[in-house]
Design a protein around this motif. Structure first.
Motif, PDB file in Angstrom:
ATOM      1  N   GLY B  57       0.928  -1.251   0.229  1.00 41.59           N
ATOM      2  CA  GLY B  57      -0.092  -0.045   0.268  1.00 41.59           C
ATOM      3  C   GLY B  57       0.887   1.096   0.000  1.00 41.59           C
ATOM      4  N   SER B  58       0.172   2.218   0.093  1.00 37.99           N
ATOM      5  CA  SER B  58       0.984   3.327   0.218  1.00 37.99           C
ATOM      6  C   SER B  58       0.202   4.637   1.174  1.00 37.99           C
ATOM      7  CB  SER B  58       1.104   4.101  -1.396  1.00 37.99           C
ATOM      8  OG  SER B  58      -0.178   5.003  -1.625  1.00 37.99           O
ATOM      9  N   ILE B  59       1.174   5.864   1.387  1.00 41.36           N
ATOM     10  CA  ILE B  59       0.929   6.344   2.332  1.00 41.36           C
ATOM     11  C   ILE B  59       1.477   7.767   1.881  1.00 41.36           C
ATOM     12  CG2 ILE B  59       0.883   7.618   4.804  1.00 41.36           C
ATOM     13  CD1 ILE B  59       1.835   4.792   5.752  1.00 41.36           C
ATOM     14  N   MET B  60       0.506   8.773   1.485  1.00 43.64           N
ATOM     15  CA  MET B  60       0.853  10.055   1.141  1.00 43.64           C
ATOM     16  C   MET B  60       0.744  11.241   2.113  1.00 43.64           C
ATOM     17  SD  MET B  60       1.796   9.652  -2.214  1.00 43.64           S
ATOM     18  CE  MET B  60       1.275  11.132  -3.280  1.00 43.64           C
ATOM     19  N   TRP B  61       1.608  12.169   2.515  1.00 45.79           N
ATOM     20  CA  TRP B  61       1.377  13.136   3.280  1.00 45.79           C
ATOM     21  C   TRP B  61       1.749  14.356   2.785  1.00 45.79           C
ATOM     22  CZ3 TRP B  61      -0.739  15.640   6.677  1.00 45.79           C
ATOM     23  CH2 TRP B  61      -0.052  16.836   7.624  1.00 45.79           C
ATOM     24  N   LYS B  62       1.028  15.319   2.349  1.00 48.20           N
ATOM     25  CA  LYS B  62       1.080  16.719   1.657  1.00 48.20           C
ATOM     26  C   LYS B  62       1.696  16.307   0.265  1.00 48.20           C
ATOM     27  CE  LYS B  62       3.424  19.040   5.005  1.00 48.20           C
ATOM     28  NZ  LYS B  62       3.811  20.298   5.456  1.00 48.20           N
ATOM     29  N   GLY B  63       1.119  15.207  -0.154  1.00 48.44           N
ATOM     30  CA  GLY B  63       1.710  14.775  -1.668  1.00 48.44           C
ATOM     31  C   GLY B  63       2.948  14.039  -1.720  1.00 48.44           C
ATOM     32  N   GLU B  64       3.742  13.937  -0.628  1.00 50.46           N
ATOM     33  CA  GLU B  64       5.148  13.059  -0.665  1.00 50.46           C
ATOM     34  C   GLU B  64       4.711  11.791  -0.043  1.00 50.46           C
ATOM     35  OE1 GLU B  64       9.426  13.043   1.635  1.00 50.46           O
ATOM     36  OE2 GLU B  64       7.528  14.417   2.188  1.00 50.46           O
ATOM     37  N   ILE B  66       5.596   8.820   2.039  1.00 49.84           N
ATOM     38  CA  ILE B  66       6.081   8.616   3.211  1.00 49.84           C
ATOM     39  C   ILE B  66       6.818   7.148   3.722  1.00 49.84           C
ATOM     40  CG2 ILE B  66       5.703  10.847   3.905  1.00 49.84           C
ATOM     41  CD1 ILE B  66       3.750   9.343   5.906  1.00 49.84           C
ATOM     42  N   ILE B  67       6.218   6.226   2.761  1.00 52.60           N
ATOM     43  CA  ILE B  67       6.649   4.823   3.444  1.00 52.60           C
ATOM     44  C   ILE B  67       8.170   4.629   3.327  1.00 52.60           C
ATOM     45  CG2 ILE B  67       6.547   2.490   2.702  1.00 52.60           C
ATOM     46  CD1 ILE B  67       3.664   2.801   2.309  1.00 52.60           C
ATOM     47  N   GLY B  68       8.686   4.367   4.363  1.00 53.89           N
ATOM     48  CA  GLY B  68       9.965   4.056   4.410  1.00 53.89           C
ATOM     49  C   GLY B  68      10.817   5.128   4.992  1.00 53.89           C
ATOM     50  N   LEU B  69      10.214   6.285   5.300  1.00 54.17           N
ATOM     51  CA  LEU B  69      10.768   7.695   6.120  1.00 54.17           C
ATOM     52  C   LEU B  69      11.011   6.966   7.523  1.00 54.17           C
ATOM     53  CD1 LEU B  69       9.779  10.708   4.261  1.00 54.17           C
ATOM     54  CD2 LEU B  69      11.846   9.397   4.147  1.00 54.17           C
ATOM     55  N   LYS B  70      11.955   7.300   8.333  1.00 58.36           N
ATOM     56  CA  LYS B  70      11.906   7.048   9.708  1.00 58.36           C
ATOM     57  C   LYS B  70      11.247   8.002  10.316  1.00 58.36           C
ATOM     58  CE  LYS B  70      16.573   4.868   9.837  1.00 58.36           C
ATOM     59  NZ  LYS B  70      17.960   5.291   9.546  1.00 58.36           N
ATOM     60  N   PRO B  71      10.763   7.597  11.765  1.00 59.17           N
ATOM     61  CA  PRO B  71      10.051   8.349  12.615  1.00 59.17           C
ATOM     62  C   PRO B  71      10.435   9.932  12.548  1.00 59.17           C
ATOM     63  CG  PRO B  71      10.145   6.303  13.627  1.00 59.17           C
ATOM     64  CD  PRO B  71      11.014   6.228  12.380  1.00 59.17           C
ATOM     65  N   GLU B  72      11.863   9.796  12.824  1.00 57.44           N
ATOM     66  CA  GLU B  72      12.529  11.221  13.143  1.00 57.44           C
ATOM     67  C   GLU B  72      12.459  12.176  11.957  1.00 57.44           C
ATOM     68  OE1 GLU B  72      13.845   8.237  13.605  1.00 57.44           O
ATOM     69  OE2 GLU B  72      15.950   8.081  13.313  1.00 57.44           O
ATOM     70  N   ALA B  73      12.448  11.522  10.683  1.00 54.79           N
ATOM     71  CA  ALA B  73      12.304  12.020   9.566  1.00 54.79           C
ATOM     72  C   ALA B  73      10.836  12.673   9.455  1.00 54.79           C
ATOM     73  CB  ALA B  73      12.515  11.294   8.254  1.00 54.79           C
ATOM     74  N   LEU B  74      10.183  11.861   9.818  1.00 58.44           N
ATOM     75  CA  LEU B  74       8.465  12.484   9.722  1.00 58.44           C
ATOM     76  C   LEU B  74       8.159  13.465  10.624  1.00 58.44           C
ATOM     77  CD1 LEU B  74       6.801   8.824   9.313  1.00 58.44           C
ATOM     78  CD2 LEU B  74       7.390  10.631   7.663  1.00 58.44           C
TER      79      LEU B  74
END
Ligand code: ATP
Ligand code: ATP
Ligand code: MG
Ligand code: MG
Lengths: 254, 236, 329, 301, 402
Positions: B57-64, B66-74
């Motif tokens: 599946g996919s997750i988009m936040w503000k058009g980006e 974000i799957i695979g990004l680390k919590p600290e990056a999020l």
């Protein structure tokens, strides 16, 4: 009449932590087979009072009566002998023990055989007795089917059941429950209501809970703590309408 | 569309906790997610904040994506997550716990202001500011956890059962605060709650999750009025 | 329940019979190593009981072994007690030592306990230098005597050691297994899991922890006496810090919570230096490398074990099997 | 005079123990691991320093070389070993033992590798200033320019570390990462990086301790040297005395240990070297089970 | 054919050795196997013993008794050596004697590497042979020297608080030395900081002569720190910790050693006029290039040399019994580099029995005062210390057993 003697009574309990007055001249009385609610805002001192009753905190002053007889505040490891059992605000199961073993720990005091006979493998009879009792405690909370699961694999509502079974297995006269309904969905809450009401047939229950539905449906008497003081007590209905209680705790919505 | 989850599937080992979930939460919306114990709510939030990697599946936040990004990056992208069960660090003081929320912004002055803001929302925390968090009561810890999320000045706030263990009055207050923050700061909020009624009352959008699947998604008020939802989750 | 008990007894007796025949067929070096393995099995079990069950870490079990060894030797030399009584005294003396240490330890957590026991491991053996009866640095002789003549001319000293140590290992493993399976074992695991909840269940935490330390120390003392039997002397340098560390290592190799694995840990402890020597001489290029390679290999093995099989091979296997079963369902 | 000298001996030994204890505290703070390989890492860094000294003939270049080397080694160890360790054995009784075993193993690995590379014999590092005792009124004190330098350096390092911890958020980030990595992550802290940083700082501090312990002794270095064995044990015991979580505690712990040992050896018996720390530690932990500056959980339910 | 002895084949004689090759105690001693092997290789290249090669199996015991026992068992049971050679350390030797019990198996333990007097007891250790003079002998000779040269001076003693030290104290007592101050140290604690403490004690007692009766690392720590503190009493170094090469390698400036008094049973390692030193250092330089020739090497090679003679003397087909019989009957006359007599006889397994006294040169090397070796001899009991009249037999041709 002997039934008038309270199962548990405390008076004038004072506890402070450094400069902080956590409990101030608190009193409380639980009759036999009564379900008493202890409510109040966060940080009012409810858990602290529980801790004092369980020997986890030593009160600065106060009197403690069990069955009308005054005695010292209990030591934690004596609780079971005094007929008091308690659950924790968190759940506090022993994660790497099975459910049955968890409950068996609660029934520890039933064992009489010593270390030597344990080493010789001769404690089988004791073990059997404990096992049977633990199993029936689990049945009582309808968790017999979970007996051989490891405790850390249980679902949240199931952990709550097991925690209660562990408290029940020592057949307490007074059961203290710290937020038993916290985090439960509406169906499990109803189930919990029912359970508590059933339990009160054989023991007194002291309950801390923020779920007013639960409190109102199971408690016959309420004490309200605020800033470490009892600001109201009495039957559930009167307390509920007490304006001070509404202002400090219930708010308008309840 | 600000938060857009589509076809999300998440496993815990062999157990499928979330299956084929799609949700869209527009900016400035307060979405309440309800569902019985074990429905997968926590798992979903943990996936959104990067603590858990989805199978599909996919997750988009503000058009980006974000799957695979680390919590600290999020966190740096404005996503803040208050995890389930009093997520405070007992060994640190109340102040340090709060400062932690603002640590990534590296701005001491702003951090101080935020602390004042939190203290005004939860006066109890203000009084306990120098105490170690392990002295706090259950409810106070919950306040602290929420306070830490506020300190981060998030744009997407993920709240996992914030009302757990709080007194009714405070629950009311917190719900109101969440509502106000959503509106005043144009926040996007995903609120997971067992207190279904309370949550739906303040929410714009209601989501009902069961066994890892979405069973209803609608205006919050519509869900409150839905007899099936009432029977199963609202208790009457 | 009782069926299981009797099955255990049969198993242990069977184990004894196997060991008996084994001691007849293998060569003397292996018999000697067998005796050492038996000693390690006992010592490792004591660590498993203490750390794996009651959750207390000890870096000083070598020192407790020393207590047992000295007690046995003193009993043998000064009191002229029969050897079996010396072993009993070893257990009792080190148990008393363990109780004292345990009383201090019950208040300490994690690294503080590790620090205290480490200091003990360093400090205690050198205490022997301060007392004349303990024979100073050169220590005491501890001679259990020749095997009884009735066992025949062929019966060697090492075989005798092996029998004694093997029998002691069987008996103590059986007793430990029983204790760990009883309410005592359960209590320790409960305390390890959540001490407040355990307390609310009527458990006296301090007493329980001290008990664990006492029992563990008693077993370690037995191992210490047996160890000094196999080397014939008791001296401070026979119980160096390295011994305490290797016991802990053995326990980890065994699986810190699996008593049944103690055998594995003990065998590895005895076999590894030998294997490492062989490897070192095969691949070592210079003298510098060959002398240091065994040390390197043993240390590296340690790291690899905690990284990849932290719970020991037995537990690992069990977990894998459970997983396999779950996925089939 | 004896009294003064005994005091001075204790202080100088104590400052180096303190430095070692600080590096153990840094590791403990960042990963909740007691690093028994700390002295081994210090040894390796000192070998780096030795290489630099023999090539560049300046202690003042060698010291930073050793520090950087130490930091790199520590960072690598954290990234490869500790990260895996934390991942694989987080719960159950093994969680308490695994770090001990792993770092002991690491100590063995470092020692044997050093012996393979540099051999078992003593190598020399010449100190930057004289280690000859100051002479006052024709009596020579057990205090030299070098010892003064060591004292000052330790104080300066202490100060720098305290400033880093007080004025920046690194201290908070370290502790948060150690206590609750998940919460730290959710607060935007790059936990992996912070932990590595904690180890690197510890490695650099340990390198200073190693270099100083070497030049303060006979200026020689070998894989099995007594000075390094002492560093290992005393550093750990000092950290435990201090409370493991506190930098100040580490310094106090180091000084207390250094002084007490010095006085016991002088006025009780010089044979008590290995018993003294045990008694000191037991006494202190008996009074305060969480060390002098350690904090205890305030409430249990 | 007759039954061959264990460890002896038509082409080989196998010997075994355990000692600390790694670990804190290994410093210096780990050169001994290399030294012994260097001599045996030289011997083998020159025809061996009656055509048999002598091989040496070395195992690392890390100075831990349990390891020593385990490794010795391996040597005997797995490697099947004929005899044990030069095991190091008192505790290790005792453990091996008690557990492995080479005596009961009739296995010779040749030339144990310790000066502990107890191993001279032939009842307890019937197959054990010592080679180094005992610590008691050394202390007695030191005591005599003090009486002769430092009467009325205040004497201080540094000693290790174990067997080593106990033997020393016994010897000094027999010699009637009164100490102004005695400083024991725990083995393993000899750091610079500890040494500063020792010096403070010696200073406080105003000792004129300070005897360092410890291991090399203790001597080094002491002398190194003494230099820093400008402390310079008359030093007297025991032979165990008195090897100049080892001390200098640990960073002690050679000048500190200057004029210190030292004791040794074998010639000075720098004495290239001595035929043994010359030959041994040549052999060693070829076998282990770059490694300095020091006392450990000299003693190691000397031991190997004596072993070779014992093997040769044991007859064309040496057995364990004949080997020991050879030492008992001819051991006292075996050529070797020592300048003092050996006391091997039918009733005694005691090796060397004395020391020569020397002073350290400005370059820090032990040399006889005035260029000639003055040797003393005594026993481990109440016997007097006497000037030795022993004349060393000439070295056999090419340093090979004859
Ligand atoms: N050891 C302690 N040191 C300092 N303060 C403490 C300590 N223990 C409790 N407190 C304080 O005492 C007050 C009472 O705490 P308590 O846990 O009893 O509250 P509570 O009524 O159970 O609240 P909740 O409903 O939130 O669980 C709190 O404000 C808490 O911060
Ligand atoms: N770490 C884990 N390992 C294995 N299974 C897990 C794990 N965490 C959750 N699960 C399983 O995933 C499913 C969803 O769990 P989750 O915690 O997301 O539910 P939830 O809706 O948050 O429940 P609750 O209301 O009790 O918090 C459950 O069946 C649970 O048992
Ligand atoms: Mg509470
Ligand atoms: Mg959840």
């Amino acid at each position: 009449m002997s039934t008038n003697i309270a199962a548990l009574r405390v008076e004038g309990v004072n506890i402070s932590f450094g400069g902080l007055r956590a409990l101030n001249d608190v009193y409380l009385e639980i009759g036999k087979n009564e379900v008493v609610g202890l409510i109040g805002p966060n940080g009012a001192g409810k858990t602290t009072l529980f801790n004092a009753l369980c020997g986890l905190v030593t009160p600065d002053s106060g009197k403690f009566f069990l069955d009308g007889k005054e005695q010292d505040f209990p030591q934690t490891s004596n609780l079971v002998d005094l007929g008091i059992a308690r659950t924790l605000q968190g759940v506090g199961l022993f994660g790497d023990l099975t459910v049955l073993e968890n409950v068996m720990v609660g029934a520890q005091h039933l064992a009489h055989s010593g270390l030597i006979s344990a080493a010789l493998g001769r404690s089988g009879k004791d073990e059997k007795e404990i096992r049977t009792r633990s199993f029936s405690a689990l049945e009582r909370v309808y968790a017999g089917g979970l007996a051989n699961r490891r405790a850390d694999t249980l679902s949240y509502p199931d952990t709550k059941r097991v925690a209660i079974a562990r408290a029940l297995v020592s057949e307490p006269k007074i059961l203290m429950l710290d937020e038993p309904a916290g985090g439960l969905g509406s169906q499990d809450i109803e189930w919990m209501n029912l359970l508590i009401r059933n339990l009160s047939a054989s023991m007194s229950v002291l309950l801390v809970e923020h779920h007013m539905d639960v409190v109102m449906s199971v408690c016959s008497k309420l004490y309200v703590l605020n800033f470490g003081e009892v600001i109201a007590s009495g039957s559930s209905e009167t307390v509920r309408r007490d304006p001070a209680v509404m202002a400090a705790y219930l708010g308008t919505g309840a | 569309m600000s938060l857009n989850v589509s076809n999300l599937t998440v496993h815990h080992g062999a157990i499928c906790a979330i299956s084929q979930v799609s949700i869209a939460v527009p900016t400035g919306t307060l979405a309440a997610m309800i569902g019985s114990n074990g429905a997968g709510k926590t798992t979903l939030l943990r996936t959104l904040s990067g603590l858990k990697t989805p199978t599909n599946g996919s997750i988009m936040w503000k058009g980006e994506k974000i799957i695979g990004l680390k919590p600290e990056a999020l966190v740096r992208r404005g996503i803040s997550h208050v995890s389930e069960g009093k997520s405070v660090i007992p060994e640190l003081t109340v102040r340090e716990n709060l400062e932690l929320g603002a640590i990534w912004r590296r701005n001491a002055k702003e951090s101080k202001e935020s602390i004042d803001q939190v203290a005004s929302i939860f006066p109890r925390l203000g009084e306990r500011i120098q105490q170690r968090a392990d002295t706090l009561s259950g409810g106070e810890r919950q306040m602290l956890a929420i306070g830490r999320a506020i300190m981060a000045k998030p744009q997407l706030l993920l709240l996992d059962e914030p009302s757990l263990g709080l007194a009714p009055l405070v629950v009311e207050q917190i719900f109101q605060t969440i509502r106000d923050l959503t509106t005043s700061m144009n926040l996007t909020v995903l609120l997971v709650e067992q207190n279904a009624m309370g949550a739906l009352k303040i929410a714009d959008l209601g989501i009902v999750l069961n066994l890892g699947k979405i069973v209803a998604i609608n205006h919050a008020q519509a869900l409150i009025d839905d007899p099936a939802v009432r029977a199963a989750y609202l208790g009457y | 329940m009782h069926k299981k008990q009797s099955r255990d007894i049969v198993l242990f007796i069977l184990g004894g019979v196997v060991l008996y025949f084994l001691s007849g067929v293998v060569d003397e070096l292996r018999v000697y190593q067998g005796a050492t393995i038996a000693v390690y099995v006992i010592a490792i079990s004591s660590i498993i009981l203490l750390t794996g069950y009651s959750g207390q870490v000890s870096l000083g079990h070598g020192a407790l072994m020393a207590v047992g060894a000295y007690a046995a030797a003193v009993a043998h030399i000064e009191l002229k007690l029969p050897i079996i009584l010396c072993f009993v005294i070893a257990v009792l003396a080190s148990a008393v030592g363990g109780a004292l240490l345990g009383a201090a330890a019950a208040r300490l957590s994690g690294p503080y306990l590790a620090g205290t026991t480490l200091a003990l491991a360093i400090g205690l053996p050198s205490l022997a230098n301060q007392f004349g009866v303990l024979g100073g640095e050169q220590g005491l002789l501890f001679d259990v005597g020749f095997p009884p003549l009735s066992l025949g001319e062929e019966f060697t000293q090492y075989k005798w050691f092996f029998w004694i140590a093997g029998l002691a290992a069987l008996i103590s493993m059986w007793a430990i297994k029983n204790i760990l399976g009883s309410r005592y074992g359960r209590t320790w695991r409960a305390i390890r899991g959540n001490d407040v909840a355990a307390q609310l269940c009527g458990i006296n935490i301090a007493r329980s922890k001290i008990l664990a330390f006492t029992i563990s120390a008693g077993i370690a003392g037995l191992a210490g006496a047996l160890l000094s039997m196999t080397i014939g002397t008791v001296s401070p340098s026979a119980f160096p810090l390295a011994l305490s560390f290797s016991l802990l290592t053995g326990a980890v190799l065994s699986g810190i919570t699996t008593l049944a694995g103690a055998m594995i840990g003990a065998v590895v402890l005895v076999a590894i230096p030998e294997i490492a020597d062989v490897v070192a001489h095969r691949i070592g290029s210079s003298e510098r490398v060959t002398t240091n390679l065994p040390g390197f290999l043993v240390s590296a093995l340690l790291i690899v074990t905690v990284l990849f099989v932290p719970n020991g091979p037995v537990e690992q296997h069990r977990a894998r099997k459970a997983k396999h079963l779950a996925s089939q369902k | 005079m004896d009294l003064l000298n005994t005091f001075l001996i204790g202080i100088t030994a104590g400052t180096i123990y303190a430095l070692m204890a600080i590096s153990m505290v840094l590791v403990w703070r960042s990963t909740r691991v007691v690093n028994f390989a700390q002295a081994g890492m210090a040894l390796l860094s000192t070998y780096f320093g030795y290489e630099a000294v023999t090539r560049l003939e300046s202690f003042w270049i060698a010291l930073p070389v050793a520090m950087i080397g130490g930091a790199l080694v520590a960072a690598l160890v954290e990234m490869i070993l500790i990260r895996l360790l934390v991942k694989h054995s987080t719960s159950g009784p093994i969680a308490g033992v695994a770090p001990i075993i792993a770092t002991l193993g690491l100590l063995g690995v470092i020692r044997s590798i050093s012996a393979m590379i540099w051999g078992g014999q003593d190598l020399r590092i010449v100190g930057p200033v004289s280690n000859d005792g100051f002479t006052i009124n024709a009596t020579t004190l057990v205090f030299s320019p070098l010892k003064l330098l060591i004292l000052v350096t330790v104080l300066v390092l202490m100060l720098i570390l305290s400033v880093i911890f007080q004025k920046t958020n690194i201290g908070l980030a370290l502790r948060a990462s150690a206590y609750a990595p998940e919460i730290a992550r959710l607060s935007g802290i790059k936990v992996d990086w912070v932990r590595t940083l904690g180890w690197a700082l510890a490695g650099a501090t340990g390198a200073v301790a190693g270099m100083f312990q070497t030049v303060n002794g006979n200026g020689t270095l070998s894989p099995d040297s007594i000075e390094f064995s002492l560093l290992l044990v005393s550093g750990f015991i000092a950290a435990v005395i201090g409370g493991l979580d506190s930098l100040i505690g580490a310094v106090i712990g180091g000084l207390v240990l250094g002084l007490m040992i010095s006085f016991v050896l002088m006025y009780v018996s010089s044979g008590l070297f290995f018993i003294a720390p045990f008694v000191i530690l037991l006494t202190i932990l008996f009074i305060r089970p969480q060390g002098v500056f350690g904090a205890k959980a305030a409430r249990r339910a | 054919a007759q039954a061959a002895e264990v460890g002896v084949s038509s082409s080989e004689i196998k010997l075994g050795m355990t000692l600390p090759m790694t670990g804190t105690a290994s410093l210096g001693y780990n050169k001994i196997p290399g030294a012994a092997k260097a001599y045996f290789d030289y011997l083998n290249a020159n025809g061996g013993i009656n055509g048999r090669k002598v091989t040496l199996v070395v195992k690392d015991d890390r100075y831990v008794p349990t390891e020593a026992v385990a490794k010795t068992n391996e040597l005997i049971l797995k490697d099947k050596v004929m005899a044990l050679l030069a095991p190091l350390g008192t505790a290790n030797n005792k453990a091996v004697a008690a557990s492995v019990n080479p005596a009961r198996r009739g296995i010779p333990v040749l030339f144990v590497n310790t000066g502990f007097s107890g191993f001279a007891d032939t009842k307890k250790y019937p197959t054990t042979y010592t080679v180094l003079p005992s610590y008691i002998m050394e202390a007695k000779i030191m005591g005599q020297y003090i009486k002769d040269n430092f009467a009325g001076k205040k004497i201080g003693l540094l000693y290790q608080d174990d067997d080593f030290g106990i033997d020393a104290l016994a010897g000094f007592k027999t010699a009637g030395v009164n100490f102004a101050v005695k400083v024991p140290y725990a083995s393993g604690s000899q750091s610079a900081a500890a040494a500063a403490g020792w010096i403070t004690k010696f200073k406080a007692a105003e000792a004129d002569v300070v005897i360092l009766f410890g291991v090399s690392s203790a001597t080094s720590a002491m002398l190194g720190v003494a230099a820093q503190l400008k402390y310079a009493p008359q030093w007297m170094l025991g032979s165990v910790g008195g090897d100049a090469t080892t001390i200098k390698l640990t960073g002690v400036p050679a000048g500190v050693l200057y004029n210190a008094i030292g004791f040794s049973p074998v010639p000075a390692t720098t004495d290239m006029k001595d035929e043994y030193v010359k030959l041994f250092s040549d052999i060693y330089a070829k076998a282990v290039p770059g490694s300095p020739f020091d006392l450990n090497v000299l003693l190691g090679m000397n031991t190997a040399f004596m072993t070779a003679q014992a093997l040769k003397a044991a007859g064309p087909n040496p057995t364990r019994k004949s080997l020991m019989a050879a030492i008992d009957s001819k051991g006292a006359t075996f050529a070797n580099s020592a300048l003092v007599p050996a006391a091997y006889s039918q009733t005694s397994h005691v090796g060397l029995t004395g020391y020569w006294v020397g002073k350290y040169s400005p370059t820090g090397d032990l040399a006889p005062v005035g260029g000639t070796y003055v040797t003393y001899t005594t026993d481990s009991g109440a016997g007097a210390v006497v000037k030795s009249t022993y004349v060393r037999p000439a070295m056999p041709a090419k340093g090979l057993p004859n």
